[in-house]
Write a protein that holds these residues in place. Sequence first.
Motif, mmCIF file in Angstrom:
data_model
loop_
_atom_site.group_PDB
_atom_site.id
_atom_site.type_symbol
_atom_site.label_atom_id
_atom_site.label_comp_id
_atom_site.label_asym_id
_atom_site.label_seq_id
_atom_site.Cartn_x
_atom_site.Cartn_y
_atom_site.Cartn_z
ATOM 1 N N LYS A 10 0.834 -1.213 0.000
ATOM 2 C CA LYS A 10 0.000 0.000 0.000
ATOM 3 C C LYS A 10 0.867 1.260 0.000
ATOM 4 N N GLU A 61 2.260 1.657 -3.552
ATOM 5 C CA GLU A 61 1.155 2.050 -4.428
ATOM 6 C C GLU A 61 0.784 3.527 -4.199
ATOM 7 N N THR A 62 0.726 3.942 -2.953
ATOM 8 C CA THR A 62 0.382 5.316 -2.599
ATOM 9 C C THR A 62 1.484 6.273 -3.047
ATOM 10 N N GLU A 100 1.251 6.723 -6.775
ATOM 11 C CA GLU A 100 0.088 7.541 -7.132
ATOM 12 C C GLU A 100 0.361 9.025 -6.874
ATOM 13 N N LEU A 130 -3.296 10.352 1.553
ATOM 14 C CA LEU A 130 -3.770 9.301 0.654
ATOM 15 C C LEU A 130 -3.564 7.902 1.249
ATOM 16 N N LEU A 131 -2.481 7.703 1.967
ATOM 17 C CA LEU A 131 -2.245 6.394 2.592
ATOM 18 C C LEU A 131 -3.363 6.081 3.574
ATOM 19 N N ARG A 132 -3.766 7.083 4.309
ATOM 20 C CA ARG A 132 -4.874 6.904 5.259
ATOM 21 C C ARG A 132 -6.129 6.431 4.512
ATOM 22 N N LYS A 133 -6.465 7.114 3.402
ATOM 23 C CA LYS A 133 -7.635 6.732 2.605
ATOM 24 C C LYS A 133 -7.469 5.329 2.020
ATOM 25 N N ASN A 134 -6.288 5.041 1.492
ATOM 26 C CA ASN A 134 -6.035 3.753 0.852
ATOM 27 C C ASN A 134 -6.116 2.591 1.837
ATOM 28 N N LEU A 135 -5.746 2.836 3.086
ATOM 29 C CA LEU A 135 -5.799 1.775 4.091
ATOM 30 C C LEU A 135 -7.218 1.580 4.647
ATOM 31 N N GLU A 136 -8.078 2.565 4.448
ATOM 32 C CA GLU A 136 -9.465 2.435 4.890
ATOM 33 C C GLU A 136 -10.285 1.603 3.928
ATOM 34 N N LYS A 137 -9.814 1.458 2.691
ATOM 35 C CA LYS A 137 -10.563 0.718 1.663
ATOM 36 C C LYS A 137 -10.700 -0.746 2.012
#
Length: 162
Positions: free
Chosen positions: A35, A38-39, A42, A155-162
């Motif tokens: 992640k 990937e982040t 991005e 963005l990492l925070r958002k990506n880990l919430e998915k």
Amino acid sequence: MNLEFYKNQAALKQKDHKKFLDQLKKKPPKNLDYKVQETHDEVFSKIDCLQCANCCKTTGPLFTEKDIERISKHLRMKQADFEAKFLRTDEDNDKVLQNLPCWFLNADNTCSIYEVRPKACREFPHTDRKKIYQINHLTIKNTAICPAAFEFVELLRKNLEK
């Protein structure tokens, strides 16, 4: 790039970011390294460092002996002459730039020694590291300097919430 905006946002969100990163340290998700990469990818597909170069203007990298050897050779200088002209030893006994902005930063925000730049410059802002929670203090510090580091944490925070 509005550096003042990012600096203010980093200050406003510093406690939240620290709390988020501390949680990663306590209980890292299994896919964290993936992640993180990937982040990082991005964020850097959207942010152009040449529009900013705030790191080169405000923070000096640490120069390792290998960096000094490589750069002085590239500049066709003796290592001692390179150190005398560009570097000083700081309070931690590290070799750092005498002055900022960086001597090697061109007017168009490119680096005149890019191919041989110090390891610290190549790795900055360290948002593609494995086990990123090991450098939480540095990540927080970098969010105030680097818009990409700030966007990375958000963005990492958002990506880990998915």
